[in-house]
Design an enzyme around this catalytic site. Structure first.
Site, mmCIF file in Angstrom:
data_model
loop_
_atom_site.group_PDB
_atom_site.id
_atom_site.type_symbol
_atom_site.label_atom_id
_atom_site.label_comp_id
_atom_site.label_asym_id
_atom_site.label_seq_id
_atom_site.Cartn_x
_atom_site.Cartn_y
_atom_site.Cartn_z
ATOM 1 N N ARG A 213 0.835 -1.204 0.000
ATOM 2 C CA ARG A 213 0.000 0.000 0.000
ATOM 3 C C ARG A 213 0.868 1.251 0.000
ATOM 4 O O ARG A 213 1.609 1.497 0.957
ATOM 5 C CB ARG A 213 -0.890 0.020 1.236
ATOM 6 C CG ARG A 213 -1.701 -1.268 1.399
ATOM 7 C CD ARG A 213 -3.153 -1.013 1.205
ATOM 8 N NE ARG A 213 -3.885 -2.248 1.013
ATOM 9 C CZ ARG A 213 -5.016 -2.553 1.633
ATOM 10 N NH1 ARG A 213 -5.514 -1.728 2.524
ATOM 11 N NH2 ARG A 213 -5.644 -3.677 1.350
ATOM 12 N N GLU A 215 0.620 4.183 0.859
ATOM 13 C CA GLU A 215 -0.012 5.223 1.670
ATOM 14 C C GLU A 215 1.093 6.007 2.350
ATOM 15 O O GLU A 215 2.054 5.421 2.836
ATOM 16 C CB GLU A 215 -0.909 4.581 2.738
ATOM 17 C CG GLU A 215 -2.100 3.854 2.141
ATOM 18 C CD GLU A 215 -2.723 2.831 3.088
ATOM 19 O OE1 GLU A 215 -2.097 2.482 4.108
ATOM 20 O OE2 GLU A 215 -3.833 2.368 2.771
ATOM 21 N N ARG A 221 0.264 2.580 13.377
ATOM 22 C CA ARG A 221 -0.576 1.453 12.937
ATOM 23 C C ARG A 221 -0.537 1.179 11.430
ATOM 24 O O ARG A 221 -1.253 0.322 10.945
ATOM 25 C CB ARG A 221 -2.014 1.697 13.373
ATOM 26 C CG ARG A 221 -2.574 2.995 12.806
ATOM 27 C CD ARG A 221 -4.051 3.093 12.961
ATOM 28 N NE ARG A 221 -4.452 3.298 14.328
ATOM 29 C CZ ARG A 221 -5.716 3.340 14.736
ATOM 30 N NH1 ARG A 221 -6.688 3.171 13.866
ATOM 31 N NH2 ARG A 221 -6.030 3.560 15.988
ATOM 32 N N HIS A 222 0.247 1.971 10.673
ATOM 33 C CA HIS A 222 0.291 1.760 9.222
ATOM 34 C C HIS A 222 1.668 1.335 8.751
ATOM 35 O O HIS A 222 2.677 1.874 9.209
ATOM 36 C CB HIS A 222 -0.078 3.045 8.481
ATOM 37 C CG HIS A 222 -1.524 3.345 8.519
ATOM 38 N ND1 HIS A 222 -2.060 4.203 9.432
ATOM 39 C CD2 HIS A 222 -2.554 2.890 7.769
ATOM 40 C CE1 HIS A 222 -3.375 4.267 9.246
ATOM 41 N NE2 HIS A 222 -3.703 3.474 8.245
ATOM 42 N N GLU A 356 -8.879 -0.929 13.987
ATOM 43 C CA GLU A 356 -9.446 -1.863 13.004
ATOM 44 C C GLU A 356 -8.427 -2.946 12.704
ATOM 45 O O GLU A 356 -7.311 -2.654 12.287
ATOM 46 C CB GLU A 356 -9.772 -1.091 11.719
ATOM 47 C CG GLU A 356 -10.302 -1.974 10.614
ATOM 48 C CD GLU A 356 -10.088 -1.355 9.229
ATOM 49 O OE1 GLU A 356 -10.421 -0.172 9.041
ATOM 50 O OE2 GLU A 356 -9.584 -2.088 8.353
ATOM 51 N N SER A 359 -11.430 -5.938 7.903
ATOM 52 C CA SER A 359 -12.659 -5.458 7.307
ATOM 53 C C SER A 359 -13.122 -6.467 6.273
ATOM 54 O O SER A 359 -12.317 -7.198 5.698
ATOM 55 C CB SER A 359 -12.509 -4.038 6.772
ATOM 56 O OG SER A 359 -11.935 -4.048 5.532
ATOM 57 N N ARG A 407 -1.456 -5.895 12.613
ATOM 58 C CA ARG A 407 -2.376 -5.177 13.510
ATOM 59 C C ARG A 407 -2.799 -6.056 14.696
ATOM 60 O O ARG A 407 -2.888 -5.580 15.830
ATOM 61 C CB ARG A 407 -3.636 -4.743 12.750
ATOM 62 C CG ARG A 407 -3.408 -3.637 11.741
ATOM 63 C CD ARG A 407 -3.771 -2.285 12.326
ATOM 64 N NE ARG A 407 -3.498 -1.223 11.377
ATOM 65 C CZ ARG A 407 -4.415 -0.636 10.607
ATOM 66 N NH1 ARG A 407 -5.680 -1.005 10.688
ATOM 67 N NH2 ARG A 407 -4.079 0.331 9.785
HETATM 68 P P1 AMO Z 1 -8.627 -3.260 4.121
HETATM 69 O O1 AMO Z 1 -8.017 -2.324 3.165
HETATM 70 O O2 AMO Z 1 -9.480 -2.669 5.216
HETATM 71 O O3 AMO Z 1 -9.570 -4.306 3.385
HETATM 72 O O4 AMO Z 1 -7.488 -4.144 4.794
HETATM 73 C C1 AMO Z 1 -7.801 -5.243 5.626
HETATM 74 C C2 AMO Z 1 -6.968 -5.205 6.891
HETATM 75 O O5 AMO Z 1 -5.576 -5.139 6.568
HETATM 76 C C3 AMO Z 1 -4.899 -4.363 7.520
HETATM 77 N N1 AMO Z 1 -4.281 -3.201 6.857
HETATM 78 C C4 AMO Z 1 -3.171 -2.575 7.282
HETATM 79 N N2 AMO Z 1 -2.360 -2.806 8.326
HETATM 80 C C5 AMO Z 1 -1.294 -2.012 8.489
HETATM 81 N N3 AMO Z 1 -0.966 -0.981 7.655
HETATM 82 C C6 AMO Z 1 -1.753 -0.700 6.582
HETATM 83 N N4 AMO Z 1 -1.410 0.282 5.746
HETATM 84 C C7 AMO Z 1 -2.917 -1.514 6.358
HETATM 85 N N5 AMO Z 1 -3.866 -1.560 5.413
HETATM 86 C C8 AMO Z 1 -4.686 -2.578 5.736
HETATM 87 C C9 AMO Z 1 -5.919 -3.928 8.541
HETATM 88 C C10 AMO Z 1 -7.201 -3.989 7.749
HETATM 89 O O6 AMO Z 1 -8.321 -4.168 8.577
HETATM 90 N N6 AMO Z 1 -10.056 -6.321 0.395
HETATM 91 C C11 AMO Z 1 -10.397 -5.828 1.712
HETATM 92 C C12 AMO Z 1 -10.710 -6.959 2.664
HETATM 93 C C13 AMO Z 1 -11.939 -7.744 2.310
HETATM 94 O O7 AMO Z 1 -13.014 -7.112 2.197
HETATM 95 O O8 AMO Z 1 -11.842 -8.969 2.179
HETATM 96 C C14 AMO Z 1 -9.234 -4.999 2.264
HETATM 97 O O9 AMO Z 1 -8.113 -5.063 1.800
HETATM 98 O O10 AMO Z 1 -5.916 -4.882 9.592
#
Ligand code: AMO
Length: 432
Positions: A213, A215, A221-222, A356, A359, A407
């Site tokens: 990602r 981001e 947490r990211h 979170e 999701s 997480r």
């Molecule tokens: P989402 O983007 O919410 O959903 O990601 C799912 C879970 O992945 C973790 N997560 C992260 N952890 C740390 N740093 C990040 N940048 C980060 N991005 C995501 C979190 C988050 O809840 N396709 C959907 C899932 C689905 O619907 O099946 C998805 O990717 O714990």
């Protein structure tokens, strides 16, 4: 090279000859007595060189070896009430296998605290510290529990491509890469592939996977490279089937972590396993937040601050650390999410101590509805052709979730995310 790990050396082995191998944790030279604390994966053992019981070579090796060198020690087990664990090894030979240079980049005895960046720059040495190693032993137990849980529930583990041609979660956070003469991206998620698997008849699939990602967050947490358990299951009634599975999975992971008694002891932490995950609707969640002075505009996602506050409210008012928020506004969810009505979606987040961790949702399985949602989100149907095709020839109702392993670990152990990942990738860190 070794007959026993340090933890296996007990007073019951008195008189037995053993072979040990590991790192020189500490050396103390008291003249006639020379102590070397040998460290291996499982703990420490004292090697005691006595002038009248050891050869000159052995005594010389103990007094001259540098800290953190790798040694092989053969010796005899002796009971000694004054030694840690009531036992020590009287060495017959000490072979220095690999000499450590000095000064050391990090103090493994943890007498000097190092900042997280110095630790991550020298991760190979940081993980020699028993408390850091404990985190990764717990992590291994947690991932293994997740696999066992899913295997035990008739899931099949799959692997999907990490080099992809189009976005799955929206176009803004992709890492572009050059793929011969084409443009490609690192996968943000296995989303589209795990859904396509639902058209194959394999019914229940999971993947322990990376998300990449792009981001620009710089938070506790990211990360830019995330580890997750991704799940998809077909022939569901609605999102509740998915939530029930996720609840069981997460509880089994927390239980596995709480069973790591030795490691939690080293970390001086305790993990309580929730009895269940509560369920609150998005509407309830924003009402609770509003009652505590935090306004979330209706239809918008709950921000980090809101999530944290909700975590506090849920803990104090409902004694809950693990809860679902279901029924998110459709506008706040990706195109593949099944609508509940015009406004709300059959989606959910799982929150653990105000963060979170997962999701998921029921997905759209009807081709026309999916196409119109892609258009409604201003995405180009042409770039989803390979995915859309899977919905044309018999697609069962299905749903799934993505669960962040990093997480989960950070929330279980109450640590920052970079502490629970061996070689984290964040805004500033590309090595080691
Ligand atoms: P989402 O983007 O919410 O959903 O990601 C799912 C879970 O992945 C973790 N997560 C992260 N952890 C740390 N740093 C990040 N940048 C980060 N991005 C995501 C979190 C988050 O809840 N396709 C959907 C899932 C689905 O619907 O099946 C998805 O990717 O714990």
């Amino acid at each position: 090279m070794r007959s026993h790990y340090s933890s296996e050396i007990t007073p019951a082995l008195e008189g037995k000859e053993v072979a040990l191998a590991g790192w020189v944790h500490e050396v103390r030279d008291l003249g006639k007595l020379k102590f070397m604390v040998l460290r291996d994966r499982e703990g420490f053992i004292q090697v005691t060189g006595k002038k009248d019981a050891c050869t000159e070579d052995v005594l010389k090796a103990i007094s001259s070896v540098s800290r953190e060198s790798v040694v092989e020690v053969k010796g005899v087990v002796k009971k000694n009430d004054r030694a840690p664990g009531g036992v020590e090894v009287s060495p017959l030979s000490v072979n220095v296998v690999s000499v450590a240079q000095s000064p050391l980049p990090l103090d493994v005895t943890a007498k000097v605290d190092a900042d997280i960046d110095t630790r991550l720059n020298n991760r190979f040495m940081d993980v020699r510290k028993p408390d850091v190693a404990a985190i990764f032993k717990i992590r291994s137990a947690v991932v293994s529990a997740a696999r066992s849980y899913l295997d035990g529930n008739e899931f099949i583990e799959i692997h999907t491509p990490k080099i992809i041609a189009s976005a799955s979660e929206g176009g803004t956070n992709l890492f572009p890469i050059s793929y011969f003469d084409k443009e490609a991206y690192l996968a943000q998620s296995p989303q589209l592939y795990k859904q396509m698997m639902m058209a194959t008849g394999l019914d229940r699939v999971y993947e322990t996977t990376f998300y990449f990602r792009a981001e620009e967050h710089d938070t506790r947490r990211h990360l830019n490279e995330v580890t997750a358990v991704d799940v998809e299951l077909a022939f569901i009634k609605n999102e509740e089937d998915v939530m029930n599975l996720l609840e069981g999975l997460v509880l089994s992971m927390i239980k596995a972590a709480s069973d790591c008694k030795k490691e939690l002891g080293i970390l001086k932490k305790d993990i309580s396993v929730p009895g269940k995950a509560l369920r609150i609707s998005y509407g309830e969640a924003i009402e609770m937040l509003a009652a505590h002075g935090k306004k979330i505009p209706s239809g918008e996602d709950i921000d980090t601050e809101g999530e944290k506050l909700l975590g506090e409210i849920m803990k104090s008012e409902r004694s809950s650390e693990l809860y679902f928020i279901y029924g998110y506004p459709l506008s706040a969810r990706p195109f593949y999410t099944m609508p509940g009505d015009e406004k709300y979606s059959r989606s959910f987040d799982l929150e653990y101590k105000g963060v979170e961790v997962s999701s998921g949702a029921q997905r759209i399985h009807n081709y026309d509805m999916l196409l119109s949602q892609i258009k409604a989100k201003k995405l180009d149907p042409e770039s989803f052709k390979y995915y859309l095709d899977a919905f044309k020839y018999g697609m069962p109702p299905h749903g799934g979730f993505g669960l962040g392993i990093d997480r989960m670990m950070m929330q279980m152990l109450d640590l920052a995310i970079r502490e629970v990942v061996l070689f984290p990738r964040d805004r500033h860190r590309l090595t080691p």
